[in-house]
Scaffold this motif. Structure first.
Motif, PDB file in Angstrom:
ATOM      1  N   SER A 121      25.290  13.991  24.934  1.00  0.00           N
ATOM      2  CA  SER A 121      26.508  14.499  24.329  1.00  0.00           C
ATOM      3  C   SER A 121      27.442  15.101  25.399  1.00  0.00           C
ATOM      4  N   ILE A 122      26.969  15.109  26.578  1.00  0.00           N
ATOM      5  CA  ILE A 122      27.957  14.988  27.322  1.00  0.00           C
ATOM      6  C   ILE A 122      29.113  13.702  27.702  1.00  0.00           C
ATOM      7  N   GLY A 123      28.892  12.829  27.389  1.00  0.00           N
ATOM      8  CA  GLY A 123      29.084  11.463  27.136  1.00  0.00           C
ATOM      9  C   GLY A 123      30.284  11.736  26.183  1.00  0.00           C
ATOM     10  N   VAL A 124      30.082  12.246  25.001  1.00  0.00           N
ATOM     11  CA  VAL A 124      30.268  12.541  24.001  1.00  0.00           C
ATOM     12  C   VAL A 124      31.644  13.851  23.926  1.00  0.00           C
ATOM     13  N   THR A 125      32.147  14.159  25.216  1.00  0.00           N
ATOM     14  CA  THR A 125      32.349  16.107  25.162  1.00  0.00           C
ATOM     15  C   THR A 125      34.211  15.334  26.053  1.00  0.00           C
TER      16      THR A 125
END
Length: 424
Positions: free
Chosen positions: A131-135
């Motif tokens: 989810s950090i990777g799409v933030t």
């Protein structure tokens, strides 16, 4: 605890108990709560219906895992599926919004056999590795490493950026053109677009209504899935709609919908809804140890029942509408306030320096001053320059007026303080 586990306020505040829209600190002081544990206390603190459901279930059995049937989980899944608007829906419960988005990304990438994801600039989707990777908000994304190839597109922020001066119609057209351009530069299939209808951590920013419907038309041409992150916008908080995606409903519901926060009213509940063919695409076993817990499911059922029976969505629309207009009137003569935006009980107050640039120092000062006056608010935005106002949905008109009066005094104090610093 880690250094990055930050606390609000110069003197951190310990909250000991709450009731309705108020909480009490360890020093015995009462505060009007306009943040609700980051939009999680959705109905009210210590709501009797929820605390009773939790107590009764805890007295029977606390935990089983999804390896066993649980009546509360089945009943809540049926209600969420029916409310989601997604046809032939299936529901998987998790213990947080981060985990819900993680599950949605797993489903989308598996179903589409692709690790390419479209995401919005300034977005926030959680703190797990995926989810950090799409933030898109750099303040909340500590690493560039990711299992996903993420492509960021315009549209989540209406009043800043290269398209800010355009009309709503032209803004949408420009963002759609940007989306088409990005897709023209991809290699292979893109799995999904993940987007918050109203960006939460990003400062309660939102595109014009209909933008995601326009995006959906483009996505559908490529078979790309649409994930609507409703962790903060769901359950009627925006007042006009039960889900944030419904402001963009021309092309129908999303393929996947994630939720969390408010449904548990403080209990740890998250989940993802998807149509059956997407939800059932996994070829390996999977369970959730804590997702679907008997206690949290009992709480969720009681909370959702209360929300629907007391029309808290309607209350958010009515009281939130009054509050946002009051705040706009307060802000009109104050240059430090660049914009008051939002809908329902999801309101952002963006603060700025005289040149219009973001003012995180003004937001920090406002946070402290509001607390001194007995009001708890949140803070967000890419530059931490936005006051986030999101009370429980049972907020009364009198409490809205009380909070607005505190914010008026706070913002006037901020304006005079910063003006004094800038004087020669």
């Amino acid at each position: 605890m880690p250094e990055w586990l930050t606390l609000y306020y110069r003197e951190p505040l310990e909250l000991t108990h709450g009731e309705g829209r108020h909480v009490w600190g360890a020093d015995g002081r009462r505060y009007l709560d306009f943040f609700g544990g980051i939009l999680t206390t959705m109905t009210a603190h210590a709501l009797p219906e929820v605390t009773k459901a939790v107590g009764e279930q805890a007295g029977r059995i606390l935990h089983t895992s999804t390896l066993y049937l649980d009546r509360h989980m089945v009943e809540l899944a049926e209600r969420v599926a029916a409310l989601s608007g997604i046809p032939d829906a299936r529901v998987f419960f998790t213990s947080s919004g981060t985990e819900a988005n993680d599950a949605a990304l797993l489903l989308a990438t598996t179903y589409r056999r692709s690790n390419q994801i479209l995401a919005m600039r300034n977005s926030y989707h959680g703190r797990s590795f995926s989810s950090i990777g799409v933030t898109g908000n750099a303040s909340w994304s500590p690493t560039s490493l990711s299992p996903l190839q993420t492509l960021y597109v315009h549209g989540g922020v209406r009043s800043r950026g290269p398209f800010a001066e355009l009309s709503d119609e032209r803004f949408t057209e420009a963002c759609v053109a940007d989306l088409r351009d990005v897709l023209g530069q991809t290699h292979g299939n893109v799995a999904a677009l993940i987007a918050e209808p109203v960006q939460g951590v990003g400062g309660f920013t939102a595109p014009p209504d209909g933008l995601y419907a326009a995006f959906r038309d483009v996505l559908a041409d490529h078979g790309i899935l649409w994930i609507s992150d409703e962790v903060q916008t769901g359950w009627g908080r925006t007042g006009d709609h039960f889900w944030g995606w419904q402001a963009h409903a021309a092309s129908g519901p999303p393929d996947l919908l994630t939720f969390a926060k408010g449904i548990g009213n403080g209990m740890s509940i998250g989940g993802v809804v998807a149509r059956a063919e997407v939800m059932n695409c996994l070829g390996a076993n999977s369970i959730s140890t804590f997702g679907g817990s008997p206690v949290t499911m009992a709480a969720g059922l009681a909370n959702l029942t209360y929300l629907l029976e007391h029309d808290l969505q309607g209350n958010a629309r009515r009281v939130g509408g009054l509050l946002i207009e009051r705040l706009r009137a307060i802000a009109a003569p104050l240059p430090v306030v660049r914009e008051v935006r939002g809908r329902g009980l999801m309101i952002g107050v963006e603060l700025a320096r005289p040149d219009g640039s973001p003012s995180p120092e003004a937001a920090t000062l406002a946070l402290e001053l509001a607390r001194e006056r007995g009001l708890l608010i949140g803070k967000g935005g890419r530059e931490a320059d936005v006051l986030r106002i999101a009370p429980p949905l049972s907020l009364t008109v009198a409490e809205a007026e009380e909070g607005a009066a505190v914010l008026e005094a706070t913002l006037r104090h901020v304006q005079s303080t910063l003006a004094g610093r800038e004087a020669p």
